[in-house]
Design a protein around this motif. Structure first.
Motif, PDB file in Angstrom:
ATOM      1  N   GLY A 267     110.675 106.466  22.121  1.00  0.00           N
ATOM      2  CA  GLY A 267     111.513 105.363  21.632  1.00  0.00           C
ATOM      3  C   GLY A 267     111.988 105.610  20.221  1.00  0.00           C
ATOM      4  O   GLY A 267     113.169 105.437  19.903  1.00  0.00           O
TER       5      GLY A 267
ATOM      6  N   LYS B 158     121.464 101.549  23.570  1.00  0.00           N
ATOM      7  CA  LYS B 158     121.205 101.348  24.988  1.00  0.00           C
ATOM      8  C   LYS B 158     121.013 102.728  25.621  1.00  0.00           C
ATOM      9  O   LYS B 158     121.945 103.519  25.686  1.00  0.00           O
TER      10      LYS B 158
ATOM     11  N   ASP C 272     107.907 103.630  34.280  1.00  0.00           N
ATOM     12  CA  ASP C 272     107.488 102.361  33.669  1.00  0.00           C
ATOM     13  C   ASP C 272     106.956 102.566  32.260  1.00  0.00           C
ATOM     14  O   ASP C 272     107.212 101.778  31.358  1.00  0.00           O
TER      15      ASP C 272
ATOM     16  N   VAL D 236     109.829 103.084  29.917  1.00  0.00           N
ATOM     17  CA  VAL D 236     110.513 101.810  29.727  1.00  0.00           C
ATOM     18  C   VAL D 236     109.741 100.927  28.749  1.00  0.00           C
ATOM     19  O   VAL D 236     110.313 100.290  27.861  1.00  0.00           O
ATOM     20  N   GLU D 237     108.429 100.950  28.926  1.00  0.00           N
ATOM     21  CA  GLU D 237     107.550 100.187  28.045  1.00  0.00           C
ATOM     22  C   GLU D 237     107.734 100.626  26.589  1.00  0.00           C
ATOM     23  O   GLU D 237     107.851  99.804  25.678  1.00  0.00           O
TER      24      GLU D 237
ATOM     25  N   ASP E  11     111.065  99.444  25.347  1.00  0.00           N
ATOM     26  CA  ASP E  11     110.986  98.001  25.084  1.00  0.00           C
ATOM     27  C   ASP E  11     110.279  97.747  23.763  1.00  0.00           C
ATOM     28  O   ASP E  11     110.688  96.910  22.972  1.00  0.00           O
ATOM     29  N   HIS E  12     109.204  98.510  23.585  1.00  0.00           N
ATOM     30  CA  HIS E  12     108.432  98.334  22.359  1.00  0.00           C
ATOM     31  C   HIS E  12     109.288  98.633  21.135  1.00  0.00           C
ATOM     32  O   HIS E  12     109.158  97.998  20.083  1.00  0.00           O
ATOM     33  N   GLU E  13     110.183  99.560  21.301  1.00  0.00           N
ATOM     34  CA  GLU E  13     111.088  99.935  20.197  1.00  0.00           C
ATOM     35  C   GLU E  13     112.292  98.984  20.162  1.00  0.00           C
ATOM     36  O   GLU E  13     113.196  99.144  19.367  1.00  0.00           O
ATOM     37  N   LYS E  14     112.269  97.981  21.082  1.00  0.00           N
ATOM     38  CA  LYS E  14     113.349  96.989  21.189  1.00  0.00           C
ATOM     39  C   LYS E  14     114.707  97.655  21.455  1.00  0.00           C
ATOM     40  O   LYS E  14     115.729  97.264  20.895  1.00  0.00           O
TER      41      LYS E  14
ATOM     42  N   HIS F  35     117.638  98.610  24.248  1.00  0.00           N
ATOM     43  CA  HIS F  35     118.121  98.299  25.595  1.00  0.00           C
ATOM     44  C   HIS F  35     118.103  99.585  26.394  1.00  0.00           C
ATOM     45  O   HIS F  35     118.184 100.672  25.835  1.00  0.00           O
ATOM     46  N   TRP F  36     117.986  99.464  27.691  1.00  0.00           N
ATOM     47  CA  TRP F  36     117.984 100.671  28.508  1.00  0.00           C
ATOM     48  C   TRP F  36     118.515 100.349  29.896  1.00  0.00           C
ATOM     49  O   TRP F  36     118.515  99.188  30.328  1.00  0.00           O
TER      50      TRP F  36
END
Ligand code: ADP
Ligand code: FE2
Ligand code: MG
Lengths: 380, 398
Positions: free
Chosen positions: A22, A32, A48, A51-52, A55-58, A60-61
């Protein structure tokens, strides 16, 4: 020695290095991310996990997972449409050679336009690509290091080689933890692919001290660790295999490959053969074919494979090849071409196609399509 | 067929991973260039907008002004209309007008035109308003371009032009007829006078009654001929193009002379209904004294008819706009219905019964005033009264 070049991506190596995915993406300007992977990685839970991290890095993906082995041209087109529709930026490739090559293809067409076929061959890319981060999960393909992308043209049944320094990703994140979920079979296949990369690049006509040392290191690490890795899945051995694969990638990306990979690509194009299955079958006969052109180097390879020298270069080289065949046998992989290809009659056509492969350019010995056919017959 | 890759291609010394640096640099240069070009275009467009003499305003869907052109500032005091509503700026109203053309243009997404009359700085102005929707890329109106053209002058000119045209055609006709009638009329008059002169010479023994009849009839013929001649003279003013000599005339003196002339004809109490409000410092005008007298007479007679001996008539002189001299005849009579106003000065327009009115009084006035490079117009309220204004250019000092 003539002028040579050595270029590799930024490499982040080590257990748990995945967690930096990330951060790396953000540093490359991501807002993104397009994440490219496949079913196997989804099932293993790695998609997953990535993706986690995103997400943690804020960040979008979006996720594109419609990739099968030997990625197809139409899968690239779909991916490009997906990329544009969602206005993605940085591309992360996660998996073995197929998702990474697909990610390269998507990055290429998304930024340069046209069709993937337009870029077949060497140095045809003129626009920069989106930033790419690759996370290899197989310790084999070397696609996370190399300037090659291999995409199948479905209509022509050809594996196209696309070669450009621009295809080298910006960052390669190599985390041996990812190998833990691999099947034994996959570990072996990937390791022998890497071994093949190491051997072919070592005897390549454009090998340089910078690639040779990587090739040799890769061979040593594989011979030393593969057995243990398959038997115990001990993390240390897996880590060594990762390092080997990366080293082999550095070598072949800069020194090229040879006859073996030319045939392997052709087989993949025509029979859709899995790349990892081809090498135990083809590598020994190809080494025998090349031996006269590079006996000294083959002897050095033999010494590593054997773990010792025999009297005379020729003997050491041949001993190494025999050791390799034996080694493959004990790994329980198929060693005859007939085991993985069902149509003997198509071999001549396959060989006629293989002589056009760019890998042939750096093979130490000149080879005609009849030579290739001879090799295949020997492997049959 | 593409050239096959070579070993040199694989080594690729001249090829490096393509970065964005150069691209970014080129993009920045490109953007700078287009930016310059855009601001040049913008200035050009602004210059065009500013040179449009109509008032222009761009309105948001909520009728707030987002920009105006220079013509706006020429007409309106408001220095910063941006952000305020159009009704606030144009009409001093806190609600949108019921017939707002901008709202209609928004609703219909079509160009909407309207003419409105409303006061600006206390004067009624006539505006032609065009509201055209400015559409976004989906074709939906996102702003309204409001163009307001002050057509007050145009409308006035147009009205005057129509009247002049009508007067000219009817006037030529009337003058022609008058000419034709003038000769037989002169003959009738001459012979009637001849008859009158000869009556005393008739033999003594002529029947007395018959003689009296003859005398009476001849007198009537002469009187009616006189009336005809008056009408014919009036009509002839239509064609008498600049034939008369202009001299220095004081309108105040003219009013006095005219009243003196009338005195003998008017009953006492009627005379008392006339009031005067004369500007003693009134400059002279250049004109034909007898014709101008005719104008005053015609206006006075009309005023008498309108007041029916029951209202007041005020004769007024004053200076108008510095270089113009005005004479007005005001009455508190019946007034004129609005739909008659534009026909009033036409020859033969009359609302009076046959024998009483012919309808050439005002048209004669119109012709005379026009020959004097002046204007005649009326302001009237039905049931309240009418005021006829005659405006003449003041005499120019040599
Ligand atoms: N002061 C006035 N007040 C009301 N109506 C007037 C006045 N002056 C003129 N008019 C109207 O204008 C018409 C035309 O006037 P004019 O040309 O003088 O013809 P006439 O007096 O023979 O009717 C009149 O019939 C009358 O209806
Ligand atoms: Fe390979
Ligand atoms: Mg009259």
């Amino acid at each position: 020695m003539e002028v040579r070049k050595f270029s590799i991506p930024e490499i982040i190596f080590g257990r748990g290095s995945l967690q930096y995915a990330g951060l790396c993406a953000r540093r490359l300007g991501a807002e993104k991310v397009l994440l490219v992977s496949d079913r196997g990685l989804e099932e293993a839970g790695w998609v997953d996990r990535v993706v986690e991290i995103l997400d943690h890095e804020k960040l979008h993906w979006i996720y594109y997972g419609d990739i099968i082995s030997n990625p197809r041209d139409f899968q690239i087109d779909k991916g490009v449409g997906f990329y544009h529709r969602h206005k993605a930026d940085v591309i992360i490739g996660l998996g073995g050679g197929s998702p990474m090559d697909a990610a390269k293809g998507i990055a290429l067409v998304a930024s340069n336009g046209g069709r993937i076929q337009d870029y077949e061959g060497a140095n045809r890319i003129h626009q920069p690509l989106p930033p790419m981060i690759f996370i290899p999960s197989t310790a084999g393909s070397g696609s996370d290091i190399s300037q090659f992308a291999i995409i199948t043209d479905v209509e022509r049944r050809v594996k196209m080689s696309i070669i450009s320094r621009t295809l080298v990703p910006n960052i390669s994140i190599i985390d041996p933890l990812l190998l833990q979920t691999k099947s034994r079979k996959l570990i072996v296949a990937a390791a022998i692919d890497a071994l093949c990369h190491a051997i072919e690049s070592y005897v390549s006509t454009i090998a340089s001290p910078f690639t040779e040392i990587q090739s040799l290191k890769a061979m040593q690490l594989i011979m030393k660790n593969l057995k243990r890795a398959t038997e115990t899945r001990d993390l240390n051995s897996l880590e060594q295999l990762s390092a080997a694969s990366t080293a082999a990638g550095m070598a072949f990306s800069n020194a090229g490959l040879g006859v073996e990979h030319a045939i392997a690509h052709s087989l993949g194009g025509i029979f859709d053969t899995l790349h990892g299955l081809v090498h135990p079958v083809l590598l020994p006969p190809v080494m025998r074919f090349n031996l006269p052109a590079c006996a000294q180097k083959m002897a050095q390879v033999g010494e590593i494979l054997l773990g010792k020298k025999r009297r005379g270069a020729q003997a050491t080289a041949l001993g190494g090849i025999e050791k390799l065949e034996e080694f493959c046998d004990t790994m329980g992989v198929q060693t005859r071409l007939r085991d993985i290809v069902n149509e003997h009659a198509k071999l001549p056509d396959m060989c006629r196609m293989a002589v056009n492969d760019a890998c042939l350019l750096t093979n130490p010995r000149q080879a005609t399509w009849e030579d290739l056919l001879q090799i295949c017959e020997e492997a049959w | 067929m593409k050239p096959k890759p070579t070993v040199e291609d694989l080594i690729g010394i001249e090829y490096a991973k393509l970065g964005f640096f150069r691209e970014v640099q080129e993009k920045i240069a490109e953007l700078n260039a287009t930016n310059l070009e855009l601001s040049r275009k913008q200035r050009h467009i602004q210059a065009i907008l500013d040179s449009i003499t109509d008032i222009m305003a761009v309105l948001s869907p909520r009728l707030r002004i987002s920009s105006v052109n220079r013509a706006f500032h020429d007409v309106y005091q408001e220095a910063h209309p941006e952000g305020k509503t159009c009704h606030e700026i144009f009409r001093h109203a806190d609600k949108p007008c019921s017939d707002c053309p901008a709202l209609k243009a928004f609703e219909t997404n079509q160009v909407f035109r309207e003419t409105v009359i409303y006061p600006v700085d206390g004067k009624n102005r006539h505006f032609e308003i065009t509201a055209s929707p400015l559409k976004n890329e989906r074709g939906q109106p996102c702003h309204i371009l409001l163009l307001k053209r002050d057509v007050t002058l145009e409308k006035e000119y147009q009205a005057k032009y129509h009247q002049a045209e009508r007067m000219a055609t009817v006037g030529v006709l009337a003058a022609g007829v008058a000419h034709e009638i003038n000769n037989p009329l002169t003959a009738i008059l001459g012979f009637a006078e001849g008859l009158k002169r000869r009556i005393p010479r008739l033999p003594e023994d002529t029947n007395r009654e018959l003689l009296e009849d003859f005398s009476e009839y001849v007198a009537i013929i002469l009187k009616e001929c006189g009336r005809c001649q008056e009408i014919v003279q009036g009509l002839l003013t239509f064609s008498r193009e600049g034939s008369s000599e202009f001299s220095r005339v004081s309108l105040n003196k003219l009013v006095g002379d005219t009243i003196k002339l009338l005195k003998n004809h008017l009953k006492h109490h009627v005379r008392d209904l006339i009031r005067f409000d004369l500007d003693s410092g009134l400059p002279c005008v250049r004109g034909d004294e007898s014709q101008l007298k005719q104008v005053i007479l015609n206006l006075l007679f009309n005023a008498f008819d309108a007041t029916q001996e029951k209202g007041f008539i005020t004769l007024r002189t004053f200076v108008n706009q510095g270089d113009r001299v005005c004479l007005s005849v005001e009455d508190t009579g019946c007034g004129i219905p609005a739909h008659h106003l534009n026909k009033l000065f036409e020859p033969f327009f009359t609302t009076k019964p046959v024998g009483k009115g012919v309808g050439i009084g005002l048209s004669t006035c119109y012709n005379i005033v026009r020959k004097h490079h002046g204007e005649i117009f009326v302001c009237s309220h039905e049931g309240v009264g009418s005021t006829f204004h005659v405006i003449l250019p003041r005499e120019k000092h040599p």
